[in-house]
Design an enzyme around this catalytic site. Sequence first.
Site, PDB file in Angstrom:
ATOM      1  N   TYR A   1     123.005  92.789  40.421  1.00 34.80           N
ATOM      2  CA  TYR A   1     123.213  94.035  39.826  1.00 34.80           C
ATOM      3  C   TYR A   1     122.829  94.427  38.400  1.00 34.80           C
ATOM      4  O   TYR A   1     122.893  95.236  38.015  1.00 34.80           O
ATOM      5  CB  TYR A   1     124.704  94.478  40.027  1.00 34.80           C
ATOM      6  CG  TYR A   1     125.274  94.183  41.528  1.00 34.80           C
ATOM      7  CD1 TYR A   1     124.956  95.156  42.510  1.00 34.80           C
ATOM      8  CD2 TYR A   1     126.109  93.192  41.901  1.00 34.80           C
ATOM      9  CE1 TYR A   1     125.276  95.311  43.634  1.00 34.80           C
ATOM     10  CE2 TYR A   1     126.481  93.447  43.251  1.00 34.80           C
ATOM     11  CZ  TYR A   1     125.979  94.066  44.255  1.00 34.80           C
ATOM     12  OH  TYR A   1     126.290  93.951  45.544  1.00 34.80           O
TER      13      TYR A   1
ATOM     14  N   ALA B   1     130.170  98.957  49.093  1.00 36.69           N
ATOM     15  CA  ALA B   1     130.379  98.476  50.225  1.00 36.69           C
ATOM     16  C   ALA B   1     130.792  99.415  51.611  1.00 36.69           C
ATOM     17  O   ALA B   1     130.334  99.251  52.754  1.00 36.69           O
ATOM     18  CB  ALA B   1     131.250  97.380  50.208  1.00 36.69           C
TER      19      ALA B   1
ATOM     20  N   HIS C   1     121.364 102.609  45.927  1.00 35.00           N
ATOM     21  CA  HIS C   1     121.852 101.016  45.612  1.00 35.00           C
ATOM     22  C   HIS C   1     121.058 100.595  44.638  1.00 35.00           C
ATOM     23  O   HIS C   1     119.747 100.223  44.742  1.00 35.00           O
ATOM     24  CB  HIS C   1     121.805 100.436  46.996  1.00 35.00           C
ATOM     25  CG  HIS C   1     122.624 100.936  48.008  1.00 35.00           C
ATOM     26  ND1 HIS C   1     123.631 100.826  48.216  1.00 35.00           N
ATOM     27  CD2 HIS C   1     122.183 101.744  49.233  1.00 35.00           C
ATOM     28  CE1 HIS C   1     124.172 101.495  49.461  1.00 35.00           C
ATOM     29  NE2 HIS C   1     123.293 102.059  49.666  1.00 35.00           N
TER      30      HIS C   1
ATOM     31  N   GLU D   1     121.505 108.695  48.675  1.00 40.07           N
ATOM     32  CA  GLU D   1     121.977 107.366  48.993  1.00 40.07           C
ATOM     33  C   GLU D   1     121.291 106.571  47.893  1.00 40.07           C
ATOM     34  O   GLU D   1     120.172 106.365  47.982  1.00 40.07           O
ATOM     35  CB  GLU D   1     122.047 106.874  50.242  1.00 40.07           C
ATOM     36  CG  GLU D   1     122.674 105.445  50.336  1.00 40.07           C
ATOM     37  CD  GLU D   1     122.371 104.871  51.686  1.00 40.07           C
ATOM     38  OE1 GLU D   1     122.660 103.673  51.847  1.00 40.07           O
ATOM     39  OE2 GLU D   1     122.035 105.619  52.572  1.00 40.07           O
TER      40      GLU D   1
ATOM     41  N   ARG E   1     119.287  91.618  51.417  1.00 39.77           N
ATOM     42  CA  ARG E   1     120.502  90.802  51.355  1.00 39.77           C
ATOM     43  C   ARG E   1     120.989  90.318  52.579  1.00 39.77           C
ATOM     44  O   ARG E   1     120.354  90.274  53.705  1.00 39.77           O
ATOM     45  CB  ARG E   1     121.475  91.633  50.277  1.00 39.77           C
ATOM     46  CG  ARG E   1     120.847  92.009  49.050  1.00 39.77           C
ATOM     47  CD  ARG E   1     121.712  92.691  48.137  1.00 39.77           C
ATOM     48  NE  ARG E   1     122.947  91.789  47.891  1.00 39.77           N
ATOM     49  CZ  ARG E   1     124.001  92.253  47.415  1.00 39.77           C
ATOM     50  NH1 ARG E   1     124.179  93.327  47.038  1.00 39.77           N
ATOM     51  NH2 ARG E   1     125.088  91.290  47.043  1.00 39.77           N
TER      52      ARG E   1
ATOM     53  N   PRO F   1     133.410 101.226  45.068  1.00 43.92           N
ATOM     54  CA  PRO F   1     134.046 100.181  44.839  1.00 43.92           C
ATOM     55  C   PRO F   1     133.126  99.264  44.464  1.00 43.92           C
ATOM     56  O   PRO F   1     132.192  98.949  44.739  1.00 43.92           O
ATOM     57  CB  PRO F   1     134.544  99.641  46.378  1.00 43.92           C
ATOM     58  CG  PRO F   1     133.691 100.303  47.264  1.00 43.92           C
ATOM     59  CD  PRO F   1     133.250 101.354  46.837  1.00 43.92           C
ATOM     60  N   ASN F   2     134.210  98.420  43.283  1.00 46.74           N
ATOM     61  CA  ASN F   2     133.540  97.285  42.347  1.00 46.74           C
ATOM     62  C   ASN F   2     132.218  97.734  41.535  1.00 46.74           C
ATOM     63  O   ASN F   2     132.090  96.919  40.611  1.00 46.74           O
ATOM     64  CB  ASN F   2     132.884  96.152  43.521  1.00 46.74           C
ATOM     65  CG  ASN F   2     134.186  95.711  44.245  1.00 46.74           C
ATOM     66  OD1 ASN F   2     135.127  95.712  43.793  1.00 46.74           O
ATOM     67  ND2 ASN F   2     133.993  95.590  45.578  1.00 46.74           N
TER      68      ASN F   2
ATOM     69  N   ARG G   1     130.096  91.352  37.121  1.00 48.23           N
ATOM     70  CA  ARG G   1     130.009  90.795  38.511  1.00 48.23           C
ATOM     71  C   ARG G   1     128.427  90.592  38.734  1.00 48.23           C
ATOM     72  O   ARG G   1     127.687  91.400  38.525  1.00 48.23           O
ATOM     73  CB  ARG G   1     130.658  91.553  39.393  1.00 48.23           C
ATOM     74  CG  ARG G   1     129.914  92.918  39.734  1.00 48.23           C
ATOM     75  CD  ARG G   1     130.476  93.551  40.770  1.00 48.23           C
ATOM     76  NE  ARG G   1     130.193  93.479  42.130  1.00 48.23           N
ATOM     77  CZ  ARG G   1     129.841  94.183  42.969  1.00 48.23           C
ATOM     78  NH1 ARG G   1     129.683  95.413  42.971  1.00 48.23           N
ATOM     79  NH2 ARG G   1     129.465  93.797  44.291  1.00 48.23           N
TER      80      ARG G   1
ATOM     81  N   ASN H   1     126.278 106.226  45.212  1.00 50.49           N
ATOM     82  CA  ASN H   1     126.444 104.643  45.387  1.00 50.49           C
ATOM     83  C   ASN H   1     127.715 104.261  46.012  1.00 50.49           C
ATOM     84  O   ASN H   1     128.598 104.247  45.469  1.00 50.49           O
ATOM     85  CB  ASN H   1     125.880 103.985  44.009  1.00 50.49           C
ATOM     86  CG  ASN H   1     125.876 102.447  44.491  1.00 50.49           C
ATOM     87  OD1 ASN H   1     126.364 101.896  45.578  1.00 50.49           O
ATOM     88  ND2 ASN H   1     125.228 101.715  43.560  1.00 50.49           N
TER      89      ASN H   1
END
Length: 144
Positions: A23, A77, A100, A98, A107, A10-11, A18, A74
């Site tokens: 990012y 969330a 990111h 995984e 964070r 998502p996103n 964004r 990735n």
Amino acid sequence: MKKILVMNGPNLNMLGIREKGVYGVKTLDEINDFICGQAEGLDVELEFFQSNHEGALIDKLHDAYGRKDGVILNAGAYTHYSYAIRDAISSISIPCVEVHLSDIHAREEFRHVSVIADVCIAQICGKGEQGYIEALKILLEEKQ
């Protein structure tokens, strides 16, 4: 030839728009093009998939069973709370890395926990688009 599925959750379709300070400025298409460029000449076939929907990501993981040799994920969330995606990864018995773009451990506290980490063979954080290349290298070194 290894077949690798590169999945983004998502996103991530909003990359380049964004939170550029977190990012980066590249779009997801630009990152995918970067991955393809880095994979040129390697014995690998890449497939790219992005969805904002948990069920679609799970369906794609299930579809990879018996068809893919590895997954770069990735999960966005969903990393922090989707036990359904965790179960999908563990059910397909395909090596999964995984990834990111940002360092989730530096964070907000809720991002420090990954519910998928223990069913993945590695976790790469905070290396931007280069993290996908590190994940690809890990999967290409993985025994069949």
